[in-house]
Write a protein that holds these residues in place. Sequence first.
Motif, PDB file in Angstrom:
ATOM      1  N   GLY A 181       0.812  -1.210   0.000  1.00 15.85           N
ATOM      2  CA  GLY A 181       0.000   0.000   0.000  1.00 15.85           C
ATOM      3  C   GLY A 181       0.842   1.254   0.000  1.00 15.85           C
ATOM      4  O   GLY A 181       0.556   2.217  -0.725  1.00 15.85           O
ATOM      5  N   MET A 182       1.901   1.241   0.813  1.00 12.09           N
ATOM      6  CA  MET A 182       2.773   2.416   0.864  1.00 12.09           C
ATOM      7  C   MET A 182       3.528   2.593  -0.447  1.00 12.09           C
ATOM      8  O   MET A 182       3.788   3.730  -0.875  1.00 12.09           O
ATOM      9  CB  MET A 182       3.746   2.284   2.034  1.00 12.09           C
ATOM     10  N   THR A 183       3.872   1.488  -1.105  1.00 10.21           N
ATOM     11  CA  THR A 183       4.512   1.572  -2.417  1.00 10.21           C
ATOM     12  C   THR A 183       3.602   2.294  -3.407  1.00 10.21           C
ATOM     13  O   THR A 183       4.037   3.185  -4.148  1.00 10.21           O
ATOM     14  CB  THR A 183       4.847   0.171  -2.934  1.00 10.21           C
ATOM     15  N   ALA A 184       2.329   1.902  -3.429  1.00  8.56           N
ATOM     16  CA  ALA A 184       1.371   2.545  -4.331  1.00  8.56           C
ATOM     17  C   ALA A 184       1.220   4.020  -4.014  1.00  8.56           C
ATOM     18  O   ALA A 184       1.277   4.879  -4.905  1.00  8.56           O
ATOM     19  CB  ALA A 184       0.013   1.838  -4.231  1.00  8.56           C
ATOM     20  N   HIS A 217       2.177   9.452  -5.460  1.00  8.94           N
ATOM     21  CA  HIS A 217       2.194  10.816  -4.912  1.00  8.94           C
ATOM     22  C   HIS A 217       3.474  11.573  -5.287  1.00  8.94           C
ATOM     23  O   HIS A 217       3.421  12.720  -5.732  1.00  8.94           O
ATOM     24  CB  HIS A 217       2.050  10.744  -3.386  1.00  8.94           C
ATOM     25  N   ASN A 218       4.619  10.930  -5.123  1.00  6.36           N
ATOM     26  CA  ASN A 218       5.890  11.629  -5.286  1.00  6.36           C
ATOM     27  C   ASN A 218       6.375  11.693  -6.728  1.00  6.36           C
ATOM     28  O   ASN A 218       6.994  12.683  -7.128  1.00  6.36           O
ATOM     29  CB  ASN A 218       6.965  10.957  -4.433  1.00  6.36           C
ATOM     30  N   ILE A 219       6.119  10.625  -7.505  1.00  6.43           N
ATOM     31  CA  ILE A 219       6.651  10.559  -8.863  1.00  6.43           C
ATOM     32  C   ILE A 219       5.547  10.743  -9.896  1.00  6.43           C
ATOM     33  O   ILE A 219       5.689  11.516 -10.838  1.00  6.43           O
ATOM     34  CB  ILE A 219       7.385   9.222  -9.085  1.00  6.43           C
ATOM     35  N   PHE A 268      12.078   3.530  -8.059  1.00  8.18           N
ATOM     36  CA  PHE A 268      12.046   3.833  -6.625  1.00  8.18           C
ATOM     37  C   PHE A 268      11.847   2.557  -5.835  1.00  8.18           C
ATOM     38  O   PHE A 268      11.321   1.563  -6.325  1.00  8.18           O
ATOM     39  CB  PHE A 268      10.940   4.843  -6.302  1.00  8.18           C
ATOM     40  N   ILE A 269      12.280   2.593  -4.586  1.00  4.16           N
ATOM     41  CA  ILE A 269      12.051   1.545  -3.610  1.00  4.16           C
ATOM     42  C   ILE A 269      11.263   2.191  -2.479  1.00  4.16           C
ATOM     43  O   ILE A 269      11.502   3.351  -2.122  1.00  4.16           O
ATOM     44  CB  ILE A 269      13.377   0.960  -3.078  1.00  4.16           C
ATOM     45  N   VAL A 270      10.331   1.466  -1.922  1.00  7.97           N
ATOM     46  CA  VAL A 270       9.380   2.071  -0.989  1.00  7.97           C
ATOM     47  C   VAL A 270      10.067   2.806   0.154  1.00  7.97           C
ATOM     48  O   VAL A 270       9.605   3.871   0.590  1.00  7.97           O
ATOM     49  CB  VAL A 270       8.391   1.005  -0.465  1.00  7.97           C
ATOM     50  N   PHE A 322      10.917   6.650   0.758  1.00  5.04           N
ATOM     51  CA  PHE A 322       9.960   7.614   1.282  1.00  5.04           C
ATOM     52  C   PHE A 322       9.514   7.254   2.701  1.00  5.04           C
ATOM     53  O   PHE A 322       8.377   7.500   3.099  1.00  5.04           O
ATOM     54  CB  PHE A 322       8.740   7.689   0.352  1.00  5.04           C
ATOM     55  N   ASN A 323      10.438   6.680   3.484  1.00  5.96           N
ATOM     56  CA  ASN A 323      10.081   6.263   4.840  1.00  5.96           C
ATOM     57  C   ASN A 323       9.531   7.399   5.691  1.00  5.96           C
ATOM     58  O   ASN A 323       8.698   7.177   6.575  1.00  5.96           O
ATOM     59  CB  ASN A 323      11.303   5.661   5.544  1.00  5.96           C
ATOM     60  N   ALA A 324       9.986   8.617   5.423  1.00  2.00           N
ATOM     61  CA  ALA A 324       9.526   9.755   6.222  1.00  2.00           C
ATOM     62  C   ALA A 324       8.034  10.013   6.045  1.00  2.00           C
ATOM     63  O   ALA A 324       7.427  10.723   6.863  1.00  2.00           O
ATOM     64  CB  ALA A 324      10.324  11.012   5.853  1.00  2.00           C
ATOM     65  N   GLN A 325       7.427   9.444   4.997  1.00  2.00           N
ATOM     66  CA  GLN A 325       5.999   9.674   4.731  1.00  2.00           C
ATOM     67  C   GLN A 325       5.111   8.542   5.232  1.00  2.00           C
ATOM     68  O   GLN A 325       3.905   8.525   4.961  1.00  2.00           O
ATOM     69  CB  GLN A 325       5.795   9.864   3.224  1.00  2.00           C
ATOM     70  N   GLU A 326       5.690   7.602   5.986  1.00  2.00           N
ATOM     71  CA  GLU A 326       4.927   6.419   6.393  1.00  2.00           C
ATOM     72  C   GLU A 326       3.695   6.775   7.216  1.00  2.00           C
ATOM     73  O   GLU A 326       2.614   6.225   7.001  1.00  2.00           O
ATOM     74  CB  GLU A 326       5.830   5.472   7.182  1.00  2.00           C
TER      75      GLU A 326
END
Length: 339
Positions: A131-134, A139-141, A279-281, A284-288
């Motif tokens: 889910g976070m990957t999606a 969102h970012n790219i 990208f690798i999930v 964007f760990n700061a957005q978890e």
Amino acid sequence: MPETNRRIVLASRPEGEPRPENFRAETAPVDAPGPGQVLVRVQWLSLDPYMRGRMSAARSYVKPVGIGEVMAGGGVGEVLASNAPGLAPGDIVMGYFGWQTHAMADAAGLRKLDPAEAPVQTALGILGMPGMTAWTGLHNIGQPKPGETVVVAAAAGPVGSLVGQIARLRGCRAVGIAGGAEKGRYLVDELGFDAAVDHRDPDMAGKLAAACPKGIDVYFENVGGTVWDAVLPLLNDFARVPVCGLVAAYNMTELPPGPDRTPALMRAILVRRLTLRGFIVWDFNAQEEAFRQEVGAWLREGRVKHREDVTEGLENAPEALIGLLKGRNFGKALVRVAR
């Protein structure tokens, strides 16, 4: 305290498609947890395409699984014994326990789950890494804008299905590419996609073009191969392509035959000013926390849906992973290790 741990290790590295003989079942003793550790009885194991890469010795973004080592994978389980503050027997935690019935884990690397908030296995799917990957990739790219067309491959899987639903919530037209009529009906009738295209259709490229009359503004890449060949001509100027996975190539042992298409690709990137970014999930760990809050709220409100494909028994994990890499799963692939 359980006396033995059942586990599945990597017996050999596959050449091409993984086979059952690449895995080996073992038993091992279970010890008491040391300082800062907990002993976990694994209830759920996540199966994901990245596991094929972990079976290879080729250079990648993470260390490969060694021969004789427990196959890597995320899981959810119950704390049986704790030697760490903040965790007690009976707590439910998520961590990277691997393919085994019991895991000794450092408490610092675990996330405590609240079963009252959502079924605990969603921490491996819509509220977890897929889910976070999606969410982060789109969102970012992808940066979808209202009125744009968003296309996603492997659209019936845990990543692709959420990408399309988020696109719809952002006011976009969502087109999913998946294998088979049943998955296509699910995307449109259950998840609200605007259109679905069967990648097995001999005229897949033509069907995709018909589903995207205004071209493609965002393409969320999970597959590569012939799907990418059909998408590339339809990308609009300034289209964005988050590259999440390339499942069609994971079992390849050599480059496909035919002319070098790199010059044509580079020309398209230049002339149409395309953005392609892998990208690798955990980039964007700061957005978890922001991800969990937004998608968690959507899930509770019924604005997003998810589907699970459950295999019973740890011993059946190898065949389930082999099937996943062939597109046999329908939804988030899970193994129920214990009830």
